[in-house]
Every structure is written in C-alpha cells, then in structure tokens.
Write a protein that holds these residues in place. Structure first.
Motif, PDB file in Angstrom:
ATOM      1  N   MET A 204       0.838  -1.178   0.000  1.00 28.01           N
ATOM      2  CA  MET A 204       0.000   0.000   0.000  1.00 28.01           C
ATOM      3  C   MET A 204       0.883   1.242   0.000  1.00 28.01           C
ATOM      4  SD  MET A 204      -2.938   1.022   2.687  1.00 28.01           S
ATOM      5  CE  MET A 204      -4.413   1.308   1.762  1.00 28.01           C
ATOM      6  N   THR A 205       0.508   2.216  -0.753  1.00 26.31           N
ATOM      7  CA  THR A 205       1.260   3.453  -0.856  1.00 26.31           C
ATOM      8  C   THR A 205       0.879   4.373   0.284  1.00 26.31           C
ATOM      9  OG1 THR A 205       1.218   3.233  -3.247  1.00 26.31           O
ATOM     10  CG2 THR A 205       1.822   5.377  -2.374  1.00 26.31           C
ATOM     11  N   SER A 206       1.885   4.936   0.943  1.00 24.86           N
ATOM     12  CA  SER A 206       1.563   5.879   2.017  1.00 24.86           C
ATOM     13  C   SER A 206       1.144   7.208   1.419  1.00 24.86           C
ATOM     14  CB  SER A 206       2.764   6.061   2.942  1.00 24.86           C
ATOM     15  OG  SER A 206       3.742   6.850   2.311  1.00 24.86           O
ATOM     16  N   SER A 207       0.380   7.981   2.191  1.00 26.44           N
ATOM     17  CA  SER A 207      -0.093   9.271   1.688  1.00 26.44           C
ATOM     18  C   SER A 207       1.051  10.232   1.440  1.00 26.44           C
ATOM     19  CB  SER A 207      -1.109   9.878   2.642  1.00 26.44           C
ATOM     20  OG  SER A 207      -0.490  10.117   3.896  1.00 26.44           O
ATOM     21  N   ALA A 208       2.209  10.021   2.081  1.00 28.15           N
ATOM     22  CA  ALA A 208       3.368  10.890   1.858  1.00 28.15           C
ATOM     23  C   ALA A 208       3.914  10.712   0.443  1.00 28.15           C
ATOM     24  CB  ALA A 208       4.445  10.610   2.895  1.00 28.15           C
ATOM     25  N   GLU A 209       3.673   9.554  -0.172  1.00 31.82           N
ATOM     26  CA  GLU A 209       4.188   9.279  -1.510  1.00 31.82           C
ATOM     27  C   GLU A 209       3.264   9.760  -2.615  1.00 31.82           C
ATOM     28  OE1 GLU A 209       5.103   5.123  -1.775  1.00 31.82           O
ATOM     29  OE2 GLU A 209       6.156   5.136   0.116  1.00 31.82           O
ATOM     30  N   LEU A 210       2.013  10.022  -2.296  1.00 28.14           N
ATOM     31  CA  LEU A 210       1.057  10.465  -3.311  1.00 28.14           C
ATOM     32  C   LEU A 210       1.293  11.930  -3.660  1.00 28.14           C
ATOM     33  CD1 LEU A 210      -2.240   8.917  -1.919  1.00 28.14           C
ATOM     34  CD2 LEU A 210      -0.908   8.125  -3.872  1.00 28.14           C
ATOM     35  N   PRO A 211       1.139  12.283  -4.929  1.00 31.56           N
ATOM     36  CA  PRO A 211       1.207  13.709  -5.269  1.00 31.56           C
ATOM     37  C   PRO A 211       0.112  14.453  -4.523  1.00 31.56           C
ATOM     38  CG  PRO A 211       1.034  12.343  -7.239  1.00 31.56           C
ATOM     39  CD  PRO A 211       0.850  11.448  -6.058  1.00 31.56           C
ATOM     40  N   LYS A 212       0.417  15.656  -4.116  1.00 32.07           N
ATOM     41  CA  LYS A 212      -0.550  16.429  -3.341  1.00 32.07           C
ATOM     42  C   LYS A 212      -1.177  17.510  -4.209  1.00 32.07           C
ATOM     43  CE  LYS A 212       1.771  15.743   1.008  1.00 32.07           C
ATOM     44  NZ  LYS A 212       1.032  14.942   1.817  1.00 32.07           N
ATOM     45  N   PRO A 213      -2.496  17.678  -4.073  1.00 25.18           N
ATOM     46  CA  PRO A 213      -3.144  18.804  -4.763  1.00 25.18           C
ATOM     47  C   PRO A 213      -2.564  20.116  -4.241  1.00 25.18           C
ATOM     48  CG  PRO A 213      -4.765  17.240  -3.942  1.00 25.18           C
ATOM     49  CD  PRO A 213      -3.447  16.840  -3.354  1.00 25.18           C
ATOM     50  N   ARG A 214      -2.567  21.107  -5.103  1.00 22.57           N
ATOM     51  CA  ARG A 214      -2.046  22.418  -4.734  1.00 22.57           C
ATOM     52  C   ARG A 214      -3.102  23.196  -3.961  1.00 22.57           C
ATOM     53  NH1 ARG A 214      -0.923  23.840 -10.782  1.00 22.57           N
ATOM     54  NH2 ARG A 214      -2.704  22.477 -10.873  1.00 22.57           N
ATOM     55  N   PRO A 215      -2.650  24.139  -3.152  1.00 25.19           N
ATOM     56  CA  PRO A 215      -3.627  25.028  -2.509  1.00 25.19           C
ATOM     57  C   PRO A 215      -4.406  25.794  -3.585  1.00 25.19           C
ATOM     58  CG  PRO A 215      -1.439  25.301  -1.548  1.00 25.19           C
ATOM     59  CD  PRO A 215      -1.287  24.430  -2.758  1.00 25.19           C
ATOM     60  N   LEU A 216      -5.661  26.076  -3.312  1.00 24.53           N
ATOM     61  CA  LEU A 216      -6.511  26.735  -4.304  1.00 24.53           C
ATOM     62  C   LEU A 216      -5.918  28.048  -4.809  1.00 24.53           C
ATOM     63  CD1 LEU A 216     -10.067  26.077  -2.856  1.00 24.53           C
ATOM     64  CD2 LEU A 216      -8.960  24.946  -4.790  1.00 24.53           C
ATOM     65  N   HIS A 217      -5.236  28.796  -3.947  1.00 24.67           N
ATOM     66  CA  HIS A 217      -4.676  30.081  -4.385  1.00 24.67           C
ATOM     67  C   HIS A 217      -3.567  29.923  -5.423  1.00 24.67           C
ATOM     68  CE1 HIS A 217      -1.838  29.137  -1.109  1.00 24.67           C
ATOM     69  NE2 HIS A 217      -0.977  29.855  -1.812  1.00 24.67           N
ATOM     70  N   GLU A 218      -3.052  28.702  -5.603  1.00 25.56           N
ATOM     71  CA  GLU A 218      -2.021  28.461  -6.611  1.00 25.56           C
ATOM     72  C   GLU A 218      -2.606  28.067  -7.975  1.00 25.56           C
ATOM     73  OE1 GLU A 218       0.917  25.675  -5.287  1.00 25.56           O
ATOM     74  OE2 GLU A 218       1.357  26.828  -3.472  1.00 25.56           O
ATOM     75  N   LEU A 219      -3.910  27.866  -8.037  1.00 19.63           N
ATOM     76  CA  LEU A 219      -4.546  27.464  -9.286  1.00 19.63           C
ATOM     77  C   LEU A 219      -4.939  28.701 -10.073  1.00 19.63           C
ATOM     78  CD1 LEU A 219      -6.873  24.662  -7.880  1.00 19.63           C
ATOM     79  CD2 LEU A 219      -4.498  24.478  -8.620  1.00 19.63           C
ATOM     80  N   SER A 220      -4.720  28.668 -11.378  1.00 14.97           N
ATOM     81  CA  SER A 220      -5.041  29.860 -12.173  1.00 14.97           C
ATOM     82  C   SER A 220      -6.276  29.697 -13.046  1.00 14.97           C
ATOM     83  CB  SER A 220      -3.839  30.258 -13.043  1.00 14.97           C
ATOM     84  OG  SER A 220      -3.527  29.228 -13.953  1.00 14.97           O
ATOM     85  N   ASN A 221      -6.736  28.465 -13.276  1.00 11.52           N
ATOM     86  CA  ASN A 221      -7.918  28.271 -14.113  1.00 11.52           C
ATOM     87  C   ASN A 221      -8.536  26.894 -13.851  1.00 11.52           C
ATOM     88  OD1 ASN A 221      -6.595  26.286 -15.790  1.00 11.52           O
ATOM     89  ND2 ASN A 221      -5.592  27.962 -16.865  1.00 11.52           N
ATOM     90  N   VAL A 222      -9.617  26.619 -14.535  1.00  7.92           N
ATOM     91  CA  VAL A 222     -10.347  25.371 -14.326  1.00  7.92           C
ATOM     92  C   VAL A 222      -9.499  24.159 -14.711  1.00  7.92           C
ATOM     93  CG1 VAL A 222     -11.508  25.286 -16.572  1.00  7.92           C
ATOM     94  CG2 VAL A 222     -12.614  24.290 -14.574  1.00  7.92           C
ATOM     95  N   HIS A 223      -8.614  24.310 -15.664  1.00 11.06           N
ATOM     96  CA  HIS A 223      -7.768  23.176 -16.052  1.00 11.06           C
ATOM     97  C   HIS A 223      -6.768  22.833 -14.949  1.00 11.06           C
ATOM     98  CE1 HIS A 223      -9.344  22.490 -20.073  1.00 11.06           C
ATOM     99  NE2 HIS A 223      -9.517  23.796 -20.117  1.00 11.06           N
ATOM    100  N   ASP A 224      -6.247  23.840 -14.253  1.00 13.58           N
ATOM    101  CA  ASP A 224      -5.396  23.569 -13.091  1.00 13.58           C
ATOM    102  C   ASP A 224      -6.188  22.795 -12.037  1.00 13.58           C
ATOM    103  OD1 ASP A 224      -3.278  24.921 -14.239  1.00 13.58           O
ATOM    104  OD2 ASP A 224      -3.421  26.677 -12.918  1.00 13.58           O
ATOM    105  N   PHE A 225      -7.419  23.226 -11.808  1.00 14.57           N
ATOM    106  CA  PHE A 225      -8.274  22.547 -10.839  1.00 14.57           C
ATOM    107  C   PHE A 225      -8.493  21.084 -11.255  1.00 14.57           C
ATOM    108  CE2 PHE A 225     -12.623  21.309  -9.573  1.00 14.57           C
ATOM    109  CZ  PHE A 225     -12.412  21.216  -8.217  1.00 14.57           C
ATOM    110  N   LEU A 226      -8.780  20.855 -12.522  1.00 14.69           N
ATOM    111  CA  LEU A 226      -9.002  19.487 -12.992  1.00 14.69           C
ATOM    112  C   LEU A 226      -7.749  18.628 -12.849  1.00 14.69           C
ATOM    113  CD1 LEU A 226     -11.272  20.160 -16.066  1.00 14.69           C
ATOM    114  CD2 LEU A 226     -11.908  18.939 -13.976  1.00 14.69           C
ATOM    115  N   ASP A 227      -6.578  19.226 -13.007  1.00 16.25           N
ATOM    116  CA  ASP A 227      -5.337  18.478 -12.793  1.00 16.25           C
ATOM    117  C   ASP A 227      -5.251  18.008 -11.342  1.00 16.25           C
ATOM    118  OD1 ASP A 227      -4.574  18.801 -15.437  1.00 16.25           O
ATOM    119  OD2 ASP A 227      -3.279  20.522 -15.013  1.00 16.25           O
ATOM    120  N   ASP A 228      -5.695  18.844 -10.408  1.00 18.44           N
ATOM    121  CA  ASP A 228      -5.709  18.432  -9.009  1.00 18.44           C
ATOM    122  C   ASP A 228      -6.779  17.376  -8.741  1.00 18.44           C
ATOM    123  OD1 ASP A 228      -3.584  20.024  -8.420  1.00 18.44           O
ATOM    124  OD2 ASP A 228      -4.661  21.358  -7.057  1.00 18.44           O
ATOM    125  N   VAL A 229      -7.926  17.510  -9.359  1.00 22.49           N
ATOM    126  CA  VAL A 229      -8.973  16.503  -9.209  1.00 22.49           C
ATOM    127  C   VAL A 229      -8.455  15.153  -9.690  1.00 22.49           C
ATOM    128  CG1 VAL A 229     -11.264  15.756 -10.002  1.00 22.49           C
ATOM    129  CG2 VAL A 229     -10.875  18.152  -9.372  1.00 22.49           C
TER     130      VAL A 229
END
Length: 127
Positions: free
Chosen positions: A1-26
């Motif tokens: 099982m992969t630990s949560s420390a190894e998973l890529p983390k979504p960026r804070p919302l203030h770092e997103l510039s458009n809906v495509h950035d948001f979808l990349d985090d989703v």
C-alpha cells in the motif's frame, strides 16, 4: 500500500489559475473532490465553478458549458451528433459503460485528447 506521503498532493486553491489547473488536481485525488467518482457530479462542480467566476467578476472558463468547446469537440469524438439535452457527462457515462471502463477515467482520457487537439489547433493558427 502506498503511504499518503508518496502520493502527489493537490495544490492550494490560491495556486490554481484556471479550471484546467483545478481538474489536474482533481485527477490526482478524484475521490477527494468527486462524490462516487461520478462524471455527473464533476459536471455540476464545473458549473458551480463557472457561476462563481461570473459572480466574482473573474474570467469564466466556458470550456465545459453545455454547448461549450468541450461538448462541440466531444460529439464527433464519440461518433454522435448533438441531440442530448443531458449533456456531455451523461454521454461520457454511457460511452464508458459500453467500453467497460470507469467513467471518470474516460473523462480524463478525453480531456487529455481535447487539450491536445486545442493545443495543435492553436499551433496551426499561429503558422
């Protein structure tokens, strides 16, 4: 099982510039954002994103409007003519069921194709 420390983390919302950035985090953690990994729920969320942009005077990304650029690109990609008042999410869910793949996975594959087609179209327009 992969630990949560190894998973890529979504960026804070203030770092997103458009809906495509948001979808990349989703895409990184779909279950964190999309109830039941449902494309219909994702579509509702994107509609809310567009409404929030309009309310707050931010430029709205209309790619995922009911008859927006993604829909216009999607219909021929799925060998369909626009006839469904149900929209792109329902059609992706139906296509995924026929192909026996997860609908959200199909959405992200189609999103990648859409982005690539848009990028190639923009490159050709600048030549």
């Amino acid at each position: 099982m992969t630990s949560s420390a190894e998973l890529p983390k979504p960026r804070p919302l203030h770092e997103l510039s458009n809906v495509h950035d948001f979808l990349d985090d989703v895409r990184l953690r779909p279950s964190m954002y999309v109830r039941g990994r449902s494309v219909l729920h994702l579509q509702s969320m994107l509609f809310g994103y567009m409404v929030a942009c309009e309310i707050h005077g931010a430029p709205a990304m209309t790619d995922f409007d009911h008859r927006g650029p993604f829909s216009e690109w999607l219909w021929p990609r799925l060998d369909m003519q626009y006839s469904s008042p149900l929209g792109w999410a329902v059609e992706i869910e139906r296509a995924a069921e026929r192909a026996d793949v997860a609908p959200l996975d199909m959405f992200f594959d189609l999103l990648d194709e859409f982005r690539m087609a848009r990028h190639e179209g923009a490159q050709q327009a600048t030549r």
